[in-house]
Design a protein around this motif. Structure first.
Motif, short mmCIF file in Angstrom:
data_model
loop_
_atom_site.label_atom_id
_atom_site.label_comp_id
_atom_site.label_asym_id
_atom_site.label_seq_id
_atom_site.Cartn_x
_atom_site.Cartn_y
_atom_site.Cartn_z
N ASP A 130 33.74 23.15 -6.90
CA ASP A 130 32.80 22.50 -5.99
C ASP A 130 33.29 22.59 -4.56
O ASP A 130 32.52 22.87 -3.64
CB ASP A 130 32.65 21.02 -6.38
N ARG A 133 32.61 25.90 -3.04
CA ARG A 133 31.20 26.09 -2.67
C ARG A 133 30.85 25.28 -1.44
O ARG A 133 30.10 25.75 -0.56
CB ARG A 133 30.31 25.69 -3.84
N ASN A 138 29.39 25.03 4.14
CA ASN A 138 29.62 24.49 5.47
C ASN A 138 29.97 25.60 6.46
O ASN A 138 29.58 25.54 7.62
CB ASN A 138 30.75 23.46 5.43
N THR A 141 26.76 27.17 7.49
CA THR A 141 25.99 26.34 8.41
C THR A 141 26.67 26.25 9.76
O THR A 141 26.00 26.17 10.79
CB THR A 141 25.83 24.93 7.82
N VAL A 147 21.88 29.03 8.33
CA VAL A 147 21.93 27.64 7.89
C VAL A 147 21.70 27.59 6.38
O VAL A 147 20.76 28.20 5.88
CB VAL A 147 20.85 26.79 8.59
N THR A 148 22.59 26.93 5.68
CA THR A 148 22.39 26.75 4.25
C THR A 148 21.27 25.74 4.04
O THR A 148 21.35 24.62 4.54
CB THR A 148 23.65 26.21 3.58
N ILE A 149 20.23 26.14 3.33
CA ILE A 149 19.17 25.18 3.05
C ILE A 149 19.40 24.52 1.72
O ILE A 149 19.26 23.31 1.57
CB ILE A 149 17.80 25.89 3.10
N GLU A 150 19.77 25.32 0.73
CA GLU A 150 20.06 24.72 -0.56
C GLU A 150 21.35 25.32 -1.12
O GLU A 150 21.60 26.51 -0.99
CB GLU A 150 18.92 24.97 -1.55
N ALA A 151 22.16 24.48 -1.72
CA ALA A 151 23.39 24.95 -2.36
C ALA A 151 23.41 24.35 -3.75
O ALA A 151 23.67 23.17 -3.92
CB ALA A 151 24.60 24.53 -1.56
N ARG A 152 23.10 25.19 -4.73
CA ARG A 152 23.06 24.68 -6.10
C ARG A 152 24.45 24.72 -6.72
O ARG A 152 25.33 25.43 -6.27
CB ARG A 152 22.14 25.56 -6.94
N ARG A 153 24.58 24.00 -7.81
CA ARG A 153 25.88 23.95 -8.47
C ARG A 153 26.23 25.26 -9.16
O ARG A 153 27.39 25.61 -9.31
CB ARG A 153 25.88 22.83 -9.50
N VAL A 158 20.35 29.10 -0.93
CA VAL A 158 19.23 29.56 -0.13
C VAL A 158 19.64 29.38 1.32
O VAL A 158 19.99 28.29 1.74
CB VAL A 158 17.95 28.76 -0.42
N HIS A 160 18.88 30.23 5.47
CA HIS A 160 17.93 30.66 6.50
C HIS A 160 18.70 31.45 7.54
O HIS A 160 19.65 30.95 8.14
CB HIS A 160 17.27 29.43 7.14
#
Lengths: 192, 104, 110
Positions: A130, A133, A138, A141, A147-153, A158, A160
């Motif tokens: 974790d 990741r 970070n 971003t 820019v990280t919009i989503e960071a899944r486990r 995702v 931008h």
């Protein structure tokens, strides 16, 4: 208390997975670490070293640690001391990257034609932990124009990005590799 | 020279206010205010040096922390409609690591 | 020696201020929320970094330097976190990003 801080990096050997089991016992060391760091911070910022003020500081730090304990947020992630010494090699590279990206973005903004084409990029991060990741997300971003919009486990990110070249750089995955190297327990050799 | 930096920061803060007033979505406004806060931190730091009182840095640090917390708080309020209500305690999106803990 | 440090410090302060201005300009010029996040992050990194570095050169080596470094550290850690939280909240609430053309994007609002 001092050598508790030294031992910080051998937390790296334990996986994120086995933290849940021994929650109570596993939290003692991070709590003590937190206390030491908080108190050091107090000494640094206060600048007055009378018995009374240091006493107040100790009481406040104990109170904060107690509150954090009750909130259940004292664990390895609360104070990732194990990352600090390996991170020292990563930070200069990241700083250089951030500066380059800043200048590029400033050029884009200042140019009258505004040469941007924003887009979403899907990435597969290769970090195991974790913390890795989070560091990767970070770092993305922190770099302007991504820019990280989503960071899944499961490591699906995702992101931008502001232009095609920037998105292409991200897909090349140099930052991903460097962060992955960062979290390895074995000594990373070619980190420069 | 400090004065020049302060003027530049103040001008950029004014520009941010324009975006905060105009911003089509609520997120634009929060972003503007967040950035405004960061610039306030810089302004306080520079002001401390201009006035010859570096103790202002303590205020700058406190402002930096407050700025972050207020951004998150306003964001949470936008998202959940309350700061510590029932729904936000459930935290369906606030801590994405929790619900998927079984995956790894 | 002191003169060189002063020049260096002024250069950092001025460049930092310039980047702060560029960041605000980006906030005004860029077309949608997601791209404006990039603009805001200029302040968090380059603007804050250079201005605080300039102040470090003024302060010399003292407790003030440590405090400046700590302020910068907090800004660098909290800035991206706030940006990410904002972008994620916007994305979850269904704010669609503007996907740009290959070449250029006409500034819809100035």
């Amino acid at each position: 208390m001092e050598d508790l801080k030294r031992e910080g990096h051998d937390f790296a050997s334990s996986d994120a997975g086995d933290m849940a089991g021994d929650a109570m016992m596993g939290n003692v060391r991070p709590a003590l670490n937190l206390l030491v760091v908080l108190f050091g911070m107090w000494l640094l910022w206060s600048g007055h070293y009378t018995t009374q003020l240091i006493g107040f500081g100790l009481v406040s730090c104990l109170g904060v640690v107690l509150l954090c304990w009750r909130m259940g947020i004292v664990d390895r992630e609360a104070l990732p001391l194990d990352l600090t010494w390996r991170t020292l090699r990563y930070i200069p590279w990241l700083t250089l990257e951030v500066v380059k990206s800043n200048i590029d973005l400033a050029k884009r903004v200042l140019s009258p034609r505004l040469p941007i084409s924003p887009q979403l990029v899907e990435l597969q991060a290769t970090q195991k932990t974790d913390l890795g990741r989070i560091t990767f997300a970070n770092s993305i971003t922190l770099t302007p124009s991504t820019v990280t919009i989503e960071a899944r486990r499961d490591g699906r990110f995702v992101v931008h990005a502001l232009a095609h070249e920037i998105a292409q750089d991200l897909r090349n995955g140099e930052m991903d590799r460097r962060v992955s190297r960062l979290e390895k327990v074995e000594k990373p050799e070619s980190a420069s | 020279m400090f004065a020049a930096a302060m003027v530049a920061i103040l001008v950029s803060m004014a520009m941010l206010l324009v975006r905060a007033v105009k911003g089509p979505t609520v997120f634009d406004r929060i972003l503007s205010v967040n950035s405004f806060g960061t610039k306030t931190v810089l302004l306080i730091a520079v002001l401390g040096f201009l006035a010859g009182r570096p103790a202002f840095l303590d205020l700058a640090l406190v402002y930096a922390l407050m700025n972050f917390i207020s951004t998150i708080a306003v964001l949470k309020f936008t998202r959940f409609g309350s700061l510590a209500g029932e729904r936000s305690l459930a935290g369906e999106h606030s801590r994405p690591t929790e619900p998927q803990a079984a995956e790894t | 020696m002191a003169g060189a440090l002063d020049v260096l410090s002024w250069a950092c302060l001025l460049t930092g201020s310039f980047f702060a201005l560029v960041s605000s300009l980006a906030m005004l010029r860029l077309p949608d929320f997601y791209s404006r996040v990039h603009g805001a992050s200029i302040t968090d990194t380059m603007g804050a970094g250079l201005i605080l570095l300039g102040l470090v050169f003024q302060a010399g080596f003292s407790l003030v330097t440590v405090k400046l470094a700590l302020v910068l550290m907090f800004l660098v850690i909290t800035g991206p976190t706030a940006s990410h939280a904002l972008a994620k909240a916007a994305y979850r609430l269904g704010l669609e990003p503007v996907i740009g053309p290959e070449e250029e994007e006409s500034p819809s609002q100035t």
